[in-house]
Design an enzyme around this catalytic site. Structure first.
Site, PDB file in Angstrom:
ATOM      1  N   GLY A 153       0.816  -1.208   0.000  1.00 47.39           N
ATOM      2  CA  GLY A 153       0.000   0.000   0.000  1.00 47.39           C
ATOM      3  C   GLY A 153       0.849   1.258   0.000  1.00 47.39           C
ATOM      4  N   CYS A 154       0.212   2.386  -0.269  1.00 45.59           N
ATOM      5  CA  CYS A 154       0.949   3.653  -0.406  1.00 45.59           C
ATOM      6  C   CYS A 154       1.510   4.129   0.929  1.00 45.59           C
ATOM      7  CB  CYS A 154       0.057   4.714  -1.048  1.00 45.59           C
ATOM      8  SG  CYS A 154      -1.542   4.959  -0.251  1.00 45.59           S
ATOM      9  N   TYR A 155       0.662   4.241   1.953  1.00 44.84           N
ATOM     10  CA  TYR A 155       1.163   4.621   3.274  1.00 44.84           C
ATOM     11  C   TYR A 155       2.169   3.585   3.806  1.00 44.84           C
ATOM     12  CZ  TYR A 155      -2.376   8.351   4.114  1.00 44.84           C
ATOM     13  OH  TYR A 155      -3.133   9.497   4.082  1.00 44.84           O
ATOM     14  N   THR A 157       4.207   1.730   2.165  1.00 46.11           N
ATOM     15  CA  THR A 157       5.478   1.870   1.451  1.00 46.11           C
ATOM     16  C   THR A 157       6.294   3.020   2.030  1.00 46.11           C
ATOM     17  OG1 THR A 157       4.646   0.908  -0.599  1.00 46.11           O
ATOM     18  CG2 THR A 157       6.528   2.394  -0.780  1.00 46.11           C
ATOM     19  N   ALA A 158       5.686   4.194   2.123  1.00 48.84           N
ATOM     20  CA  ALA A 158       6.402   5.354   2.659  1.00 48.84           C
ATOM     21  C   ALA A 158       6.892   5.085   4.083  1.00 48.84           C
ATOM     22  CB  ALA A 158       5.500   6.584   2.635  1.00 48.84           C
TER      23      ALA A 158
END
Length: 334
Positions: A153-155, A157-158
């Protein structure tokens, strides 16, 4: 040439993938599809996303017969809702297709995870067990071997790219949980208009406090608990995550620097900024994660910046494809 199909092609992530497939020297675009009842069915992708005009001129078709589509492709990207991916992935897998799923349908193994956080019982546990977690910099061997890649997911990953190097070198005191405050642009809510993502209605605000589904995804794959608070920002794209952590007694800045350098040496999609703190405008429209950090006493703050639609979704999916097939990791991404 690998015949590549995109399901959910009319969304922001699907459009990014269509452009990448078109640019990739080893892929050919076999088809673009949306759900049979989508208002986008039958329209040209360049009509829906004007920047693709003259680059990708292909109609987006209704997905009425997934089995027939599966028989005509080698690779499929599922840029679809979680339950849709859950139902479609096995059809393509059983036909021998390589599947890259950008939803959360196969990311976390756990008895109560899907009923609790996604609202459905998982019916394909055998595929869930076989899925590789698509965090490209950290799971290369699994990605290279698995037929099903559950793109991170995006969050997550960061957040994980900021935390994992310190965990790997055992530099953190995990008795104090890492605290992640992350802000995403409104494109993370998808292309369909609603009051929650209308630009006139969006204000900087926290949401999903203590109950966002990305918290257990992050904690599960880190192997330690975290406090995660997402925020919606009044800008289009990007995620900026600020992660506060406690170092073990005696850990030095030099050890921290060495941990990040060891983790990301030869990983071209992660750019280490050291004490220069990342900014969103430097990662927008790029496949990079920029990481910067400051140490004071026994605490470290790591800043992580990505484009949520790229490193947080489509370009990471393409990175995973490149890893799986042995292509250069940033092929079609620059």
């Amino acid at each position: 040439m690998l015949k590549t199909t995109i399901i959910g092609a009319s969304g922001y992530t699907g459009a990014e993938l269509a452009l990448m497939v078109q640019k990739h020297p080893e892929l050919t675009l076999a088809g673009l599809y949306v759900s049979a009842n989508s208002a986008d069915a039958g329209k040209c992708i360049s009509q829906l996303h004007g920047r693709l005009a003259g680059v990708v001129e292909m109609d987006v078709l209704p997905l009425s017969d997934p089995q027939a589509v599966a028989e005509q492709c080698d690779v499929v990207f599922l840029a679809t809702a979680h339950e849709v991916s859950h139902n479609l992935a096995p059809i393509f897998l059983e036909q021998g297709c390589q599947v890259f799923d950008l939803s959360g349908a196969f990311r976390v193994k756990g008895d109560d995870f899907y009923p609790t956080y996604y609202g459905f019982e998982h019916q394909h546990v055998s595929w869930l067990d076989k899925a590789a977690y698509g965090l490209a910099e950290w799971n290369e061997s699994e990605i290279a071997q698995s037929q099903l890649i559950a793109v991170a997911g995006c969050y997550p990953t960061a957040s994980q790219l900021a935390i994992k190097p310190l965990l790997a070198k055992e530099l953190l005191d995990t008795a104090q949980w890492p605290v992640i405050n992350a802000t995403s642009g409104v494109s993370g809510a998808g292309r369909k208009a609603s009051m929650t993502n209308s630009f006139c209605e969006v204000s900087l605000q926290a949401y999903g406090v203590f109950n966002h589904r990305h918290q257990p995804e992050i904690a599960n794959h880190l192997g330690c608990e975290v406090i995660f608070t997402p925020h919606l920002g009044n800008f289009k794209r990007g995620i900026l995550a600020t992660v506060t952590m406690k170092l073990k007694a005696g850990v030095t800045l030099e050890q921290v620097n060495a941990a990040f350098e060891a983790a990301y040496a030869g990983k071209p999609a992660v750019r280490l900024k050291g004490d220069v703190l990342p900014r969103l405008q430097e990662v927008e429209m790029t496949p990079f994660c920029d990481l910067g950090w400051k140490v004071q006493g026994e605490h470290i703050i790591v800043i992580s910046a990505i484009d949520n639609l790229l490193k947080g979704a489509s370009s990471q999916a393409m990175q995973c494809l490149n890893i799986h097939y042995g292509f250069s990791p940033l092929t079609a991404l620059l």
